[in-house]
Motif scaffolding. Structure first.
Motif, PDB file in Angstrom:
ATOM      1  N   GLY A 163      -6.614   1.618  11.612  1.00  0.00           N
ATOM      2  CA  GLY A 163      -5.327   2.140  11.152  1.00  0.00           C
ATOM      3  C   GLY A 163      -4.621   1.176  10.229  1.00  0.00           C
ATOM      4  N   ASP A 164      -4.675  -0.108  10.558  1.00  0.00           N
ATOM      5  CA  ASP A 164      -4.033  -1.111   9.722  1.00  0.00           C
ATOM      6  C   ASP A 164      -4.672  -1.144   8.341  1.00  0.00           C
ATOM      7  OD1 ASP A 164      -2.211  -3.201   9.219  1.00  0.00           O
ATOM      8  OD2 ASP A 164      -3.732  -4.701   9.642  1.00  0.00           O
ATOM      9  N   THR A 165      -5.996  -1.046   8.296  1.00  0.00           N
ATOM     10  CA  THR A 165      -6.708  -1.064   7.021  1.00  0.00           C
ATOM     11  C   THR A 165      -6.405   0.184   6.197  1.00  0.00           C
ATOM     12  OG1 THR A 165      -8.487  -2.264   8.131  1.00  0.00           O
ATOM     13  CG2 THR A 165      -8.973  -1.389   5.955  1.00  0.00           C
ATOM     14  N   LEU A 166      -6.191   1.319   6.876  1.00  0.00           N
ATOM     15  CA  LEU A 166      -5.857   2.559   6.174  1.00  0.00           C
ATOM     16  C   LEU A 166      -4.402   2.577   5.704  1.00  0.00           C
ATOM     17  CD1 LEU A 166      -7.622   5.192   8.476  1.00  0.00           C
ATOM     18  CD2 LEU A 166      -8.271   4.587   6.142  1.00  0.00           C
ATOM     19  N   GLY A 167      -3.635   1.569   6.100  1.00  0.00           N
ATOM     20  CA  GLY A 167      -2.235   1.512   5.707  1.00  0.00           C
ATOM     21  C   GLY A 167      -1.317   2.312   6.611  1.00  0.00           C
ATOM     22  N   ILE A 168      -1.793   2.643   7.813  1.00  0.00           N
ATOM     23  CA  ILE A 168      -0.989   3.404   8.771  1.00  0.00           C
ATOM     24  C   ILE A 168      -0.221   2.428   9.659  1.00  0.00           C
ATOM     25  CG2 ILE A 168      -1.079   5.017  10.717  1.00  0.00           C
ATOM     26  CD1 ILE A 168      -3.577   6.225   9.439  1.00  0.00           C
TER      27      ILE A 168
END
Length: 494
Positions: A163-168
């Motif tokens: 999620g962090d990598t997806l920008g969420i």
């Protein structure tokens, strides 16, 4: 229950201390003092850094206030310390699990297990469906294992990274992970709280689970709908950058689907009812072996050597298990993600739990917990009032006793006769205990569950509180069913 999987040896014999000398206002003094001090400490003094130590000391100050009230009501210092010792002892298993989770996170990082999960997860889960998928994935794992704690410590950590990598938002992802994990934990016959609630209410396990579906399934459906809507509103403009991040992961780690063998073995052990502590230890050791085989360069770098031999391998994996570890990549964002605190990273959470148990122990010893529950029970006479009183008691105990088990055991024992007197089957009480006691514990920062999930996922409770939709919606659902007399089982009903 909470995924601690550590139940009292004989829950039915748990002692609830009553003190006839104590009135309700005296019982509330420590709570009012604690809430006031915590409010000032968090909102005016330390902010997000409050959990670094100041909140822990505030809990001790709250215990001191409770002790003063106890002294004025003829409760000895020895009695209070004995109850504190009993409370702290009850968390021994949970504290050991926390330490093991810290070591597991370290070896799973340097072995490439977590990076591999993130690498493949980025290619499968797009931002639109990601949050709903988190709920479903964690629900399945938690039902199979009976443990929300283990679910968060394994797939939850990987999903946070994806999620962090997806920008969420980390809060959104943590909320979805916790929602799914607690749904599964609550519905699994392997869960300790799922067994504890009917034991306290005088019901039967599978009848309890069947009756819970009436409130739990609608709640998780609403949760999924909300996360799907959120997914469609997310700004996915950062998605094209994922290609660079995938390359950064691949250049820093040896990525292989074979690494999934380790988490699969751990989940298999838990499904086979292996104690979580043993399963996590096995996962930690298997992660260490995988690190030496798959990521020798990383192991040598951590050990500070240029040759891989027994000593350097030992030093490398031991550091990953115990202290701060970081693996650098070509992506600054991933550099923040690929860090682990080892066992030392869990010490702050353990500190918080111990201090919370001190406060809860003194409150129980002086009879405050029993007095508050009795006062709530006396406020209501209707069937809905009885349900509302039970919910309020569970929430109050999660806030004050800082322990999920007490939030089930105390109201369960206090209200069992009241439900029977109203002609209500024990399934009503056990379901309400789970809907309000089990799932809301994770929403309280100083509760053992809130402290654990916040520490493991690396996301403050205040950040995921709103997005843990299933958890805060559950008490409202059970009250809605009570208000409209939906599926309120009577004694004698089949």
């Amino acid at each position: 229950m909470e995924s601690q999987n550590i139940t009292p040896t004989d829950p039915q014999s748990e002692e609830i201390i009553e003190n006839r000398e104590l009135n309700i206002w005296e019982a509330l003094i420590p709570i009012i003092a604690l809430v006031g001090m915590l409010f000032y400490n968090v909102y005016y003094a330390f902010g997000d850094d409050a959990l670094s130590g100041s909140n822990q000391f505030i809990l001790l100050l709250g215990a001191a206030v409770a002790a003063i009230v106890g002294f004025f009501n003829k409760v000895s210092y020895k009695q209070m310390m004995e109850e504190v010792a009993r409370n702290v002892k009850s968390t021994t298993g949970a504290l050991l699990i926390l330490l093991m989770v810290g070591s597991l996170a370290g070896t799973w990082l340097i072995s490439g297990i977590i990076p591999t999960m993130i690498y493949y997860g980025l290619q499968i889960l797009n931002p639109t469906i990601f949050l709903a998928a988190c709920v479903i994935i964690c629900a399945i794992i938690s039902i199979a294992t009976g443990s929300s704690w283990t679910t968060s410590a394994t797939v939850g950590i990987a999903l946070i990274g994806i999620g962090d990598t997806l920008g969420i938002s980390l809060g959104m992802t943590a909320g979805a992970v916790i929602s799914g994990a607690y749904f599964g934990d609550k519905m699994s016959p392997l869960s300790d709280t799922t067994n504890l609630a009917p034991a306290m209410a005088g019901g039967e396990l599978f009848s309890h689970i069947k009756y819970m579906t009436y409130t739990t399934v609608p709640t998780v459906v609403v949760t999924l709908i909300v996360f799907i809507i959120i997914g469609f509103t997310l700004d996915t403009s950062g998605t094209p950058e994922i290609g660079e991040q995938l390359e950064a992961i691949k250049s820093a780690f040896t990525i292989s689907p074979w690494l999934f063998i380790v988490p699969i073995i751990v989940i298999g052990l838990i499904i086979k009812k292996t104690p979580p502590l043993i399963a996590l230890l096995a996962g930690t050791l298997l992660g260490a072996i995988a690190a030496i085989i798959a990521q020798p360069d990383i192991v040598m770098s951590i050990a500070g050597t240029e040759k891989l031999d027994f000593n350097s391998a030992y030093i490398g994996v031991m550091k990953a298990m115990t202290v701060d570890t970081a693996v650098e990549t070509s992506s600054k964002e991933l550099n923040d993600l690929f860090t682990a605190g080892g066992m030392s990273g869990m010490l702050g959470t353990i500190w918080l739990i111990v201090c919370a148990m001190v406060f809860g122990g003194v409150m129980d010893a002086i009879g405050a917990l029993a007095r508050i529950s009795n006062a709530l029970l006396s406020l209501f006479d209707s069937v809905f009032g009885l349900f509302a009183s039970t919910v309020a008691s569970c929430l109050a105990l999660n806030l004050t006793a800082s322990d999920q088990y007490l939030a089930i055991v105390v109201p369960g024992r206090m209200y069992a006769k009241a439900f029977k007197d109203k002609g209500l089957a024990p399934e009503n009480l056990s379901r309400t205990l789970e809907d309000s006691g089990t799932v809301t514990s994770v929403l309280v920062p100083w509760n053992t569950c809130g402290a654990y999930q916040s520490g493991v996922l690396g996301v403050p409770v205040v950040d995921y509180f709103f997005f843990a939709i299933f958890n805060w919606l559950s008490p409202f659902t059970t009250l809605l069913f009570a208000a409209f007399r939906i599926k309120i089982k009577q004694l004698g009903d089949k």
